[in-house]
Design a protein around this motif. Structure first.
Motif, mmCIF file in Angstrom:
data_model
loop_
_atom_site.group_PDB
_atom_site.id
_atom_site.type_symbol
_atom_site.label_atom_id
_atom_site.label_comp_id
_atom_site.label_asym_id
_atom_site.label_seq_id
_atom_site.Cartn_x
_atom_site.Cartn_y
_atom_site.Cartn_z
ATOM 1 N N LEU A 43 0.821 -1.212 0.000
ATOM 2 C CA LEU A 43 0.000 0.000 0.000
ATOM 3 C C LEU A 43 0.854 1.260 0.000
ATOM 4 C CD1 LEU A 43 -2.721 1.530 0.369
ATOM 5 C CD2 LEU A 43 -2.414 1.219 2.847
ATOM 6 N N ASN A 44 0.572 2.162 -0.949
ATOM 7 C CA ASN A 44 1.051 3.536 -0.910
ATOM 8 C C ASN A 44 -0.174 4.425 -0.697
ATOM 9 O OD1 ASN A 44 3.820 2.954 -1.496
ATOM 10 N ND2 ASN A 44 3.267 2.700 -3.648
ATOM 11 N N PHE A 45 -0.208 5.132 0.422
ATOM 12 C CA PHE A 45 -1.387 5.912 0.781
ATOM 13 C C PHE A 45 -0.962 7.320 1.179
ATOM 14 C CE2 PHE A 45 -4.626 6.798 4.323
ATOM 15 C CZ PHE A 45 -5.497 7.421 3.452
ATOM 16 N N THR A 46 -1.530 8.326 0.493
ATOM 17 C CA THR A 46 -1.234 9.723 0.772
ATOM 18 C C THR A 46 -2.539 10.461 1.036
ATOM 19 O OG1 THR A 46 0.708 9.665 -0.686
ATOM 20 C CG2 THR A 46 -0.154 11.824 -0.104
ATOM 21 N N LEU A 47 -2.588 11.166 2.164
ATOM 22 C CA LEU A 47 -3.771 11.930 2.553
ATOM 23 C C LEU A 47 -3.332 13.364 2.854
ATOM 24 C CD1 LEU A 47 -6.804 11.973 3.355
ATOM 25 C CD2 LEU A 47 -6.077 11.323 5.661
ATOM 26 N N ILE A 48 -3.876 14.337 2.113
ATOM 27 C CA ILE A 48 -3.418 15.724 2.198
ATOM 28 C C ILE A 48 -4.607 16.675 2.336
ATOM 29 C CG2 ILE A 48 -2.140 17.569 1.024
ATOM 30 C CD1 ILE A 48 -0.647 15.402 -0.537
ATOM 31 N N ARG A 49 -4.506 17.607 3.276
ATOM 32 C CA ARG A 49 -5.472 18.692 3.440
ATOM 33 C C ARG A 49 -6.925 18.212 3.425
ATOM 34 N NH1 ARG A 49 -2.160 20.805 -0.472
ATOM 35 N NH2 ARG A 49 -3.835 20.543 -1.989
ATOM 36 N N SER A 50 -7.227 17.275 4.295
ATOM 37 C CA SER A 50 -8.584 16.727 4.336
ATOM 38 C C SER A 50 -9.170 16.848 5.742
ATOM 39 C CB SER A 50 -8.577 15.271 3.880
ATOM 40 O OG SER A 50 -8.225 15.183 2.497
ATOM 41 N N ASN A 51 -10.510 16.866 5.797
ATOM 42 C CA ASN A 51 -11.236 16.984 7.060
ATOM 43 C C ASN A 51 -12.020 15.706 7.331
ATOM 44 O OD1 ASN A 51 -10.342 19.646 7.298
ATOM 45 N ND2 ASN A 51 -12.157 20.470 6.290
ATOM 46 N N PHE A 52 -12.025 15.315 8.582
ATOM 47 C CA PHE A 52 -12.741 14.121 9.020
ATOM 48 C C PHE A 52 -13.486 14.528 10.287
ATOM 49 C CE2 PHE A 52 -12.661 9.628 7.917
ATOM 50 C CZ PHE A 52 -13.185 9.005 9.039
ATOM 51 N N SER A 53 -14.806 14.767 10.206
ATOM 52 C CA SER A 53 -15.512 15.371 11.331
ATOM 53 C C SER A 53 -16.902 14.774 11.537
ATOM 54 C CB SER A 53 -15.640 16.883 11.122
ATOM 55 O OG SER A 53 -16.379 17.175 9.955
ATOM 56 N N GLU A 54 -17.269 14.651 12.799
ATOM 57 C CA GLU A 54 -18.609 14.230 13.221
ATOM 58 C C GLU A 54 -19.053 12.915 12.610
ATOM 59 O OE1 GLU A 54 -21.529 17.334 13.208
ATOM 60 O OE2 GLU A 54 -20.051 18.871 13.747
ATOM 61 N N ASN A 55 -18.110 12.047 12.306
ATOM 62 C CA ASN A 55 -18.452 10.697 11.877
ATOM 63 C C ASN A 55 -18.656 9.820 13.109
ATOM 64 O OD1 ASN A 55 -17.896 10.990 8.845
ATOM 65 N ND2 ASN A 55 -15.989 11.718 9.764
ATOM 66 N N ILE A 56 -19.576 8.888 13.008
ATOM 67 C CA ILE A 56 -19.901 8.031 14.142
ATOM 68 C C ILE A 56 -19.512 6.598 13.807
ATOM 69 C CG2 ILE A 56 -21.721 7.168 15.641
ATOM 70 C CD1 ILE A 56 -23.268 9.734 15.061
ATOM 71 N N GLY A 57 -18.582 6.065 14.561
ATOM 72 C CA GLY A 57 -18.195 4.674 14.406
ATOM 73 C C GLY A 57 -18.872 3.813 15.453
ATOM 74 N N ARG A 58 -18.497 2.569 15.489
ATOM 75 C CA ARG A 58 -19.057 1.657 16.479
ATOM 76 C C ARG A 58 -17.965 1.284 17.466
ATOM 77 N NH1 ARG A 58 -23.127 -3.096 15.600
ATOM 78 N NH2 ARG A 58 -22.917 -4.253 17.529
ATOM 79 N N PRO A 59 -18.148 1.575 18.758
ATOM 80 C CA PRO A 59 -17.115 1.199 19.733
ATOM 81 C C PRO A 59 -16.813 -0.288 19.650
ATOM 82 C CG PRO A 59 -18.742 2.623 20.734
ATOM 83 C CD PRO A 59 -19.289 2.236 19.385
ATOM 84 N N THR A 60 -15.528 -0.620 19.616
ATOM 85 C CA THR A 60 -15.113 -2.000 19.419
ATOM 86 C C THR A 60 -14.495 -2.567 20.676
ATOM 87 O OG1 THR A 60 -13.676 -3.430 18.113
ATOM 88 C CG2 THR A 60 -12.862 -1.237 18.579
ATOM 89 N N SER A 61 -14.549 -3.864 20.824
ATOM 90 C CA SER A 61 -13.841 -4.496 21.928
ATOM 91 C C SER A 61 -12.350 -4.383 21.680
ATOM 92 C CB SER A 61 -14.242 -5.972 22.033
ATOM 93 O OG SER A 61 -13.946 -6.637 20.831
ATOM 94 N N ALA A 62 -11.600 -4.069 22.721
ATOM 95 C CA ALA A 62 -10.160 -3.859 22.582
ATOM 96 C C ALA A 62 -9.425 -5.147 22.964
ATOM 97 C CB ALA A 62 -9.714 -2.712 23.468
ATOM 98 N N TYR A 63 -8.694 -5.694 22.015
ATOM 99 C CA TYR A 63 -7.940 -6.917 22.271
ATOM 100 C C TYR A 63 -6.501 -6.573 22.623
ATOM 101 C CZ TYR A 63 -5.423 -11.262 21.452
ATOM 102 O OH TYR A 63 -4.597 -12.332 21.589
ATOM 103 N N ASN A 64 -6.075 -6.992 23.791
ATOM 104 C CA ASN A 64 -4.692 -6.778 24.219
ATOM 105 C C ASN A 64 -4.316 -5.296 24.182
ATOM 106 O OD1 ASN A 64 -2.294 -7.748 25.241
ATOM 107 N ND2 ASN A 64 -1.347 -8.054 23.235
ATOM 108 N N ASP A 65 -5.280 -4.464 24.572
ATOM 109 C CA ASP A 65 -5.102 -3.016 24.637
ATOM 110 C C ASP A 65 -4.797 -2.387 23.279
ATOM 111 O OD1 ASP A 65 -5.577 -3.262 27.288
ATOM 112 O OD2 ASP A 65 -3.506 -3.063 27.914
#
Length: 287
Positions: free
Chosen positions: A76-98
């Motif tokens: 994977l080559n992934f480039t993210l520039i000058r972008s906004n990520f706001s007020e999105n709602i995810g689903r709380p996940t169980s945390a494995y091994n912290d």
């Protein structure tokens, strides 16, 4: 289908090249999959510039696992520039091994072999229900890179940034602010606000000109979990160690954070701290 999103591109076994410029994903809802972007291919070259991800979520009637943004590849080559990520709602996940490994939410970018990830000028604010998971390959000599610069993470709930590397990776965070983020839950296990999980050796992490302020985390603020070092077999009476990984913090500030245990947790590796400031932090428990 779980392999889908508002915009889905999935190719196999071909190469994938995506250039997304000045696009907006606003108030999309899904049953399962990804509420904005889903990309999957063995070899991916993804560039996102001047894009806006706002108010995306899952249909409240659904109980499936989903993410807001999902990118998965072998290389994977992934480039993210000058972008906004706001007020999105995810689903709380169980945390494995912290860690967020398992069912990550909100922002997921993963490479099975090698990843080169560059993120600059990202504004990540007021998102809820999940964090960011970056998996940089598990090969013995992947030599992956990760660069995060000139970005702000503010007022997110259930937020944790989890960066996982294996061998020979170069990881750099520079000119980044983490402010007023929260992670408090009686269901999930403790996480760190920013967590580096280094599985093997030859990795270098540099954090420079970073600020952590007014965060409230059930866990730690900044946590490095590195592979164990080895004792030098040629040392005589005074033990010496062969360090497998290198950590450097330069001009990093921790101001008025609240954590369960530690503001900064370092374990194993060669650690170099220069001009690191701790002011008015508090912890509920001691290790």
């Amino acid at each position: 289908s779980p392999l889908g999103g508002t915009l889905t591109v999935s190719v196999e076994p071909a190469n994938l090249q995506i250039n997304l410029v000045n696009a907006s994903f606003l108030h999309n809802k899904v049953d399962m999959g990804s509420s904005t972007l889903y990309l999957a291919a063995p070899y991916s070259d993804v560039t996102i510039v001047d894009c806006n991800f706002h108010g995306n979520s899952q249909d409240k009637r659904s109980h499936y696992i989903w993410t807001t943004l999902f990118i998965s590849s072998f290389h994977l080559n992934f480039t993210l520039i000058r972008s906004n990520f706001s007020e999105n709602i995810g689903r709380p996940t169980s945390a494995y091994n912290d860690t967020l490994a398992g069912n990550p939410v909100n922002f997921f970018a993963s490479a099975a072999y090698k990843a080169n990830i560059t993120i600059t000028d990202l504004l990540y604010t007021n998102n809820s229900g999940g964090g960011m998971l970056f998996k940089l390959g598990s090969d013995e000599a992947s030599n992956s890179t990760f660069s995060l610069a000139q970005s702000i993470f503010e007022s997110n709930q259930y937020f944790s940034m989890d960066i996982r590397a294996s061998t020979g990776a170069q990881l750099v965070i520079r000119h980044v602010v983490f402010s007023a983020n929260e992670f408090e839950s009686s269901v999930l296990r403790s996480l760190a606000l920013v967590f580096f999980y280094i599985e093997k050796e030859g990795n270098k992490v540099k954090m420079e000109e970073a600020t952590f302020k007014h965060n409230f985390i059930q866990g730690m603020i900044l946590h490095f979990r590195l592979s164990p070092d080895e004792k030098d077999p040629l040392a005589c009476k005074i033990p010496r160690w062969i360090y497998k990984n290198y950590i450097q913090l330069v001009n990093v500030g921790f101001d008025k954070n609240t954590a369960d245990t530690s503001v900064l947790h370092l374990a194993n590796g060669y650690n170099n701290l220069r001009n690191v400031r701790f002011v008015d932090n508090s912890a509920i428990y001691t290790l």
